[in-house]
Design a protein around this motif. Structure first.
Motif, PDB file in Angstrom:
ATOM      1  N   ALA A  45       7.022  16.843  -7.935  1.00 37.42           N
ATOM      2  CA  ALA A  45       7.310  15.995  -6.847  1.00 37.42           C
ATOM      3  C   ALA A  45       7.115  14.514  -7.433  1.00 37.42           C
ATOM      4  CB  ALA A  45       6.204  15.884  -5.833  1.00 37.42           C
ATOM      5  N   CYS A  46       6.606  14.529  -8.635  1.00 33.77           N
ATOM      6  CA  CYS A  46       6.319  13.131  -9.333  1.00 33.77           C
ATOM      7  C   CYS A  46       7.702  12.543 -10.047  1.00 33.77           C
ATOM      8  CB  CYS A  46       5.262  13.036 -10.358  1.00 33.77           C
ATOM      9  SG  CYS A  46       5.026  11.839 -11.093  1.00 33.77           S
ATOM     10  N   ASP A  47       8.162  11.194  -9.828  1.00 36.06           N
ATOM     11  CA  ASP A  47       9.179  10.978 -10.665  1.00 36.06           C
ATOM     12  C   ASP A  47       9.052  10.572 -11.984  1.00 36.06           C
ATOM     13  OD1 ASP A  47      10.667  10.472  -8.033  1.00 36.06           O
ATOM     14  OD2 ASP A  47      10.181   8.404  -7.993  1.00 36.06           O
ATOM     15  N   LEU A  48       7.718  10.372 -12.435  1.00 40.61           N
ATOM     16  CA  LEU A  48       7.512  10.084 -13.910  1.00 40.61           C
ATOM     17  C   LEU A  48       7.361  11.476 -14.742  1.00 40.61           C
ATOM     18  CD1 LEU A  48       5.301   7.218 -14.067  1.00 40.61           C
ATOM     19  CD2 LEU A  48       7.601   7.238 -15.038  1.00 40.61           C
ATOM     20  N   CYS A  49       6.841  12.529 -14.039  1.00 41.63           N
ATOM     21  CA  CYS A  49       6.797  13.912 -14.699  1.00 41.63           C
ATOM     22  C   CYS A  49       8.152  14.279 -14.659  1.00 41.63           C
ATOM     23  CB  CYS A  49       6.042  14.981 -13.632  1.00 41.63           C
ATOM     24  SG  CYS A  49       4.166  14.540 -13.727  1.00 41.63           S
ATOM     25  N   ASN A  50       8.960  14.165 -13.708  1.00 41.36           N
ATOM     26  CA  ASN A  50      10.613  14.507 -13.871  1.00 41.36           C
ATOM     27  C   ASN A  50      11.252  13.770 -14.786  1.00 41.36           C
ATOM     28  OD1 ASN A  50      10.168  16.294 -11.598  1.00 41.36           O
ATOM     29  ND2 ASN A  50      10.976  14.745 -10.114  1.00 41.36           N
ATOM     30  N   ALA A  81       0.358  13.503 -19.317  1.00 41.27           N
ATOM     31  CA  ALA A  81       0.066  14.116 -18.010  1.00 41.27           C
ATOM     32  C   ALA A  81      -0.207  13.505 -16.755  1.00 41.27           C
ATOM     33  CB  ALA A  81      -1.454  14.823 -18.782  1.00 41.27           C
ATOM     34  N   HIS A  82       0.149  14.291 -15.802  1.00 47.54           N
ATOM     35  CA  HIS A  82      -0.176  13.665 -14.375  1.00 47.54           C
ATOM     36  C   HIS A  82      -1.491  13.055 -14.025  1.00 47.54           C
ATOM     37  CE1 HIS A  82       1.537  12.537 -10.770  1.00 47.54           C
ATOM     38  NE2 HIS A  82       0.512  12.992 -10.190  1.00 47.54           N
ATOM     39  N   VAL A  83      -1.800  11.924 -14.353  1.00 46.99           N
ATOM     40  CA  VAL A  83      -3.111  11.541 -14.323  1.00 46.99           C
ATOM     41  C   VAL A  83      -2.838  10.183 -13.285  1.00 46.99           C
ATOM     42  CG1 VAL A  83      -5.116  10.473 -15.371  1.00 46.99           C
ATOM     43  CG2 VAL A  83      -4.047  12.408 -16.375  1.00 46.99           C
ATOM     44  N   PRO A 126       1.934   7.762  -8.470  1.00 48.75           N
ATOM     45  CA  PRO A 126       0.653   7.699  -8.960  1.00 48.75           C
ATOM     46  C   PRO A 126       0.382   8.499 -10.244  1.00 48.75           C
ATOM     47  CG  PRO A 126       0.800   9.160  -7.100  1.00 48.75           C
ATOM     48  CD  PRO A 126       1.899   8.637  -7.060  1.00 48.75           C
ATOM     49  N   HIS A 127       0.732   7.982 -11.227  1.00 49.38           N
ATOM     50  CA  HIS A 127       1.061   8.672 -12.823  1.00 49.38           C
ATOM     51  C   HIS A 127       0.712   7.563 -13.737  1.00 49.38           C
ATOM     52  CE1 HIS A 127       3.172  11.771 -15.536  1.00 49.38           C
ATOM     53  NE2 HIS A 127       2.750  10.785 -16.230  1.00 49.38           N
ATOM     54  N   VAL A 128      -0.092   7.642 -14.298  1.00 48.68           N
ATOM     55  CA  VAL A 128      -0.685   6.555 -15.192  1.00 48.68           C
ATOM     56  C   VAL A 128       0.729   6.055 -16.196  1.00 48.68           C
ATOM     57  CG1 VAL A 128      -1.834   5.711 -17.534  1.00 48.68           C
ATOM     58  CG2 VAL A 128      -3.234   6.651 -15.559  1.00 48.68           C
TER      59      VAL A 128
HETATM   60 ZN    ZN Z   1       3.598  12.659 -12.747  1.00 48.29          ZN
END
Ligand code: ZN
Length: 147
Positions: free
Chosen positions: A2-7, A47-49, A93-95
């Motif tokens: 669901a996280c744009d930055l992880c994607n 990492a998703h932090v 919400p991903h640093v």
């Molecule tokens: Zn993320």
């Protein structure tokens, strides 16, 4: 995910680093595809932090050292009027840190790049700035490796 930055980070790895300027097991330095802002760079914790204070102090310092390396490379190669640093993450919400070279003639100056545009940037000026990107990316890699 669901996280744009992880994607984004997963995509950057799949595309063998088209937008990835530098990365290691902790951090990625990514060129942002923003036509009005050649050189715009994101420093992303892999990492998703959610918050900087979720990271141990040594990792926080590492994030900022890499941000400073990007800022120094932008100053050296692009010689902008000002560097803008930003960390919001309200929607993602991903640093991550935005490192944005700013110029008196850019589309939003003196306002933040997220504000209403003040003018259109000249195509020649943007092309000249884009031409500096290989040198900028090389300088970022050099400065991060020297940390
Ligand atoms: Zn993320």
């Amino acid at each position: 995910m669901a996280c744009d930055l992880c994607n984004l980070l997963a995509e950057v790895k799949l595309n063998s680093g088209a937008a990835l300027i530098w990365g290691d097991d902790r951090l990625s330095v990514v060129a942002v595809d923003e036509a009005e802002y050649p050189g715009y760079t994101r420093v992303v914790w892999n990492a998703h932090v959610k918050e900087m204070t979720d990271l141990p102090a040594a990792d926080r310092s590492r994030v900022m050292d890499v941000v400073w390396a990007v800022e120094a490379a932008q100053r050296e190669i692009l010689a902008p009027e000002k560097i803008n640093l930003a960390s919001f993450g309200n929607m993602t919400p991903h640093v991550h840190w935005h490192v944005i070279p700013r110029y008196r003639d850019d589309a939003h100056f003196p306002n933040p790049t997220w504000a209403v545009a003040q003018r259109a940037s000249s195509a020649e000026v943007l092309a000249a700035r884009r031409a500096l990107l290989p040198a900028l990316h090389a300088a970022i890699v050099e400065k991060v490796k020297a940390l």
